[in-house]
Scaffold this motif. Structure first.
Motif, PDB file in Angstrom:
ATOM      1  N   MET A  35     -13.252  -3.473  -2.942  1.00 25.54           N
ATOM      2  CA  MET A  35     -12.773  -4.561  -3.796  1.00 25.54           C
ATOM      3  C   MET A  35     -12.648  -4.104  -5.248  1.00 25.54           C
ATOM      4  N   ASP A  36     -13.667  -3.418  -5.744  1.00 26.44           N
ATOM      5  CA  ASP A  36     -13.654  -2.953  -7.135  1.00 26.44           C
ATOM      6  C   ASP A  36     -12.537  -1.941  -7.374  1.00 26.44           C
ATOM      7  N   GLU A  37     -12.388  -0.976  -6.462  1.00 29.46           N
ATOM      8  CA  GLU A  37     -11.356   0.053  -6.616  1.00 29.46           C
ATOM      9  C   GLU A  37      -9.958  -0.537  -6.507  1.00 29.46           C
ATOM     10  N   THR A  38      -9.781  -1.460  -5.575  1.00 27.22           N
ATOM     11  CA  THR A  38      -8.463  -2.078  -5.386  1.00 27.22           C
ATOM     12  C   THR A  38      -8.088  -2.917  -6.599  1.00 27.22           C
ATOM     13  N   ARG A  39      -9.047  -3.671  -7.108  1.00 29.62           N
ATOM     14  CA  ARG A  39      -8.822  -4.497  -8.298  1.00 29.62           C
ATOM     15  C   ARG A  39      -8.433  -3.606  -9.485  1.00 29.62           C
ATOM     16  N   ALA A  40      -9.167  -2.507  -9.691  1.00 29.40           N
ATOM     17  CA  ALA A  40      -8.892  -1.595 -10.809  1.00 29.40           C
ATOM     18  C   ALA A  40      -7.516  -0.955 -10.665  1.00 29.40           C
ATOM     19  N   LEU A  41      -7.183  -0.525  -9.458  1.00 33.73           N
ATOM     20  CA  LEU A  41      -5.877   0.088  -9.214  1.00 33.73           C
ATOM     21  C   LEU A  41      -4.744  -0.906  -9.464  1.00 33.73           C
ATOM     22  N   ALA A  42      -4.953  -2.145  -9.059  1.00 29.98           N
ATOM     23  CA  ALA A  42      -3.935  -3.178  -9.282  1.00 29.98           C
ATOM     24  C   ALA A  42      -3.733  -3.414 -10.773  1.00 29.98           C
ATOM     25  N   HIS A  43      -4.813  -3.442 -11.538  1.00 29.16           N
ATOM     26  CA  HIS A  43      -4.695  -3.615 -12.991  1.00 29.16           C
ATOM     27  C   HIS A  43      -3.937  -2.438 -13.615  1.00 29.16           C
ATOM     28  N   GLU A  44      -4.209  -1.253 -13.121  1.00 30.05           N
ATOM     29  CA  GLU A  44      -3.581  -0.052 -13.669  1.00 30.05           C
ATOM     30  C   GLU A  44      -2.098   0.038 -13.314  1.00 30.05           C
ATOM     31  N   LYS A  45      -1.762  -0.173 -12.036  1.00 31.62           N
ATOM     32  CA  LYS A  45      -0.396   0.035 -11.562  1.00 31.62           C
ATOM     33  C   LYS A  45       0.468  -1.223 -11.562  1.00 31.62           C
ATOM     34  N   GLY A  46      -0.180  -2.387 -11.448  1.00 27.93           N
ATOM     35  CA  GLY A  46       0.577  -3.632 -11.392  1.00 27.93           C
ATOM     36  C   GLY A  46       1.022  -3.997  -9.987  1.00 27.93           C
ATOM     37  N   PHE A  47       0.541  -3.249  -9.001  1.00 25.72           N
ATOM     38  CA  PHE A  47       0.881  -3.532  -7.604  1.00 25.72           C
ATOM     39  C   PHE A  47      -0.191  -2.953  -6.698  1.00 25.72           C
ATOM     40  N   VAL A  48      -0.156  -3.381  -5.438  1.00 23.54           N
ATOM     41  CA  VAL A  48      -0.991  -2.794  -4.384  1.00 23.54           C
ATOM     42  C   VAL A  48      -0.055  -2.394  -3.252  1.00 23.54           C
ATOM     43  N   GLU A  49      -0.568  -1.561  -2.343  1.00 25.36           N
ATOM     44  CA  GLU A  49       0.258  -1.071  -1.239  1.00 25.36           C
ATOM     45  C   GLU A  49      -0.469  -1.239   0.092  1.00 25.36           C
ATOM     46  N   THR A  50       0.329  -1.400   1.145  1.00 25.93           N
ATOM     47  CA  THR A  50      -0.212  -1.370   2.497  1.00 25.93           C
ATOM     48  C   THR A  50      -0.404   0.088   2.898  1.00 25.93           C
ATOM     49  N   LEU A  51      -1.074   0.318   4.020  1.00 30.31           N
ATOM     50  CA  LEU A  51      -1.258   1.692   4.503  1.00 30.31           C
ATOM     51  C   LEU A  51       0.074   2.388   4.756  1.00 30.31           C
ATOM     52  N   LEU A  52       1.097   1.613   5.091  1.00 23.13           N
ATOM     53  CA  LEU A  52       2.403   2.207   5.370  1.00 23.13           C
ATOM     54  C   LEU A  52       3.292   2.281   4.126  1.00 23.13           C
ATOM     55  N   GLY A  53       2.717   1.943   2.955  1.00 28.77           N
ATOM     56  CA  GLY A  53       3.424   2.148   1.695  1.00 28.77           C
ATOM     57  C   GLY A  53       4.226   0.969   1.168  1.00 28.77           C
ATOM     58  N   ARG A  54       4.180  -0.172   1.819  1.00 27.26           N
ATOM     59  CA  ARG A  54       4.905  -1.342   1.304  1.00 27.26           C
ATOM     60  C   ARG A  54       4.143  -1.901   0.116  1.00 27.26           C
ATOM     61  N   ARG A  55       4.852  -2.186  -0.964  1.00 27.71           N
ATOM     62  CA  ARG A  55       4.226  -2.626  -2.203  1.00 27.71           C
ATOM     63  C   ARG A  55       4.318  -4.137  -2.390  1.00 27.71           C
ATOM     64  N   LEU A  56       3.273  -4.668  -3.008  1.00 23.26           N
ATOM     65  CA  LEU A  56       3.283  -6.050  -3.463  1.00 23.26           C
ATOM     66  C   LEU A  56       3.003  -6.003  -4.956  1.00 23.26           C
ATOM     67  N   TYR A  57       3.997  -6.418  -5.748  1.00 24.56           N
ATOM     68  CA  TYR A  57       3.839  -6.421  -7.192  1.00 24.56           C
ATOM     69  C   TYR A  57       3.084  -7.676  -7.617  1.00 24.56           C
ATOM     70  N   LEU A  58       2.231  -7.504  -8.616  1.00 28.43           N
ATOM     71  CA  LEU A  58       1.355  -8.577  -9.081  1.00 28.43           C
ATOM     72  C   LEU A  58       1.585  -8.805 -10.575  1.00 28.43           C
ATOM     73  N   PRO A  59       2.610  -9.572 -10.927  1.00 33.11           N
ATOM     74  CA  PRO A  59       2.940  -9.753 -12.344  1.00 33.11           C
ATOM     75  C   PRO A  59       1.843 -10.431 -13.166  1.00 33.11           C
ATOM     76  N   GLU A  60       0.944 -11.163 -12.536  1.00 34.97           N
ATOM     77  CA  GLU A  60      -0.118 -11.871 -13.262  1.00 34.97           C
ATOM     78  C   GLU A  60      -1.437 -11.100 -13.305  1.00 34.97           C
ATOM     79  N   ILE A  61      -1.470  -9.855 -12.816  1.00 34.23           N
ATOM     80  CA  ILE A  61      -2.725  -9.118 -12.689  1.00 34.23           C
ATOM     81  C   ILE A  61      -3.393  -8.853 -14.042  1.00 34.23           C
ATOM     82  N   ASN A  62      -2.628  -8.765 -15.097  1.00 31.61           N
ATOM     83  CA  ASN A  62      -3.199  -8.536 -16.432  1.00 31.61           C
ATOM     84  C   ASN A  62      -2.990  -9.735 -17.357  1.00 31.61           C
ATOM     85  N   SER A  63      -2.820 -10.891 -16.765  1.00 28.98           N
ATOM     86  CA  SER A  63      -2.588 -12.110 -17.531  1.00 28.98           C
ATOM     87  C   SER A  63      -3.793 -12.439 -18.413  1.00 28.98           C
TER      88      SER A  63
END
Length: 161
Positions: A35-63
C-alpha cells in the motif's frame, strides 16, 4: 478502510476496529508495504499499472483537497489488483474463444461476470469441455503463483454456484 468505517460495517467500537486493523497489518506486513509503495509511486508518476501494463491515470493523486487526494490514493491501491483481475479474465476469454473455434465441442461462451465465464455446452460434451476450458483459463497468464480455476455445472448460472 479506516477504523471508523470498519467499526460501522462490523457494528463494533472504533477501538476494537483499530485493534483489528493493527493486528492485520502486523500479521501481513507485506500488505502495508504494498500500500505504501503503491501510494508513493502513484504520487510520483500520476498513474498505476496492472501486471499486464494497463495504466490508470489519477489526476487527483496530488490534489490539495484532502478528500480528493485520499480517494485517488484508495483507487491507486485497489486498481492494480482489480485491473489485473480484469486483464486476466479478458485474456482468458480470448484464449478460450480461440480454442473453442478450433475444438469439436458443442459449446458457446454466453457471458462473463466479473471473474467468471459462462458457457452453454451440450450435455454429452460437459466433462471433456470442463477439463479443457479449465486448463485454457489457468494458462491465460504466467504468474509466480498458480492461477487456479474452478468449474461447475448447472442448468442455469445459479445452479452452477
Amino acid at each position: 478502510m479506516s477504523a471508523f468505517g470498519l467499526a460501522r460495517q462490523l457494528g463494533v467500537g472504533r477501538n476494537d476496529a483499530q485493534r483489528y486493523i493493527d493486528h492485520y497489518f502486523a500479521t501481513y506486513p507485506g500488505v502495508q508495504r504494498y500500500m505504501d509503495e503503491t501510494r508513493a509511486l502513484a504520487h510520483e508518476k500520476g498513474f498505476v499499472e496492472t501486471l499486464l501494463g494497463r495504466r490508470l491515470y489519477l489526476p487527483e493523486i496530488n490534489s490539495k483537497n484532502g478528500m480528493r487526494r485520499q480517494a485517488a490514493e484508495r483507487t491507486a491501491i485497489n486498481a492494480p489488483m482489480q485491473g489485473t483481475a480484469a486483464d486476466i479474465i479478458k485474456q482468458a476469454m480470448l484464449d478460450v474463444d480461440n480454442w473453442l473455434e478450433q475444438s469439436q465441442f458443442d459449446a458457446k461462451m454466453i457471458m462473463q461476470v466479473h471473474d467468471e465465464l459462462v458457457f452453454e455446452v451440450a450435455e454429452a460434451d460437459v466433462a471433456g469441455f470442463m477439463t479443457h476450458v479449465t486448463q485454457s483459463m489457468e494458462q491465460a497468464v504466467s504468474l509466480k503463483v498458480p492461477l487456479l480455476v474452478e468449474a461447475d455445472v448447472g442448468l442455469n448460472w445459479d445452479e452452477a454456484h
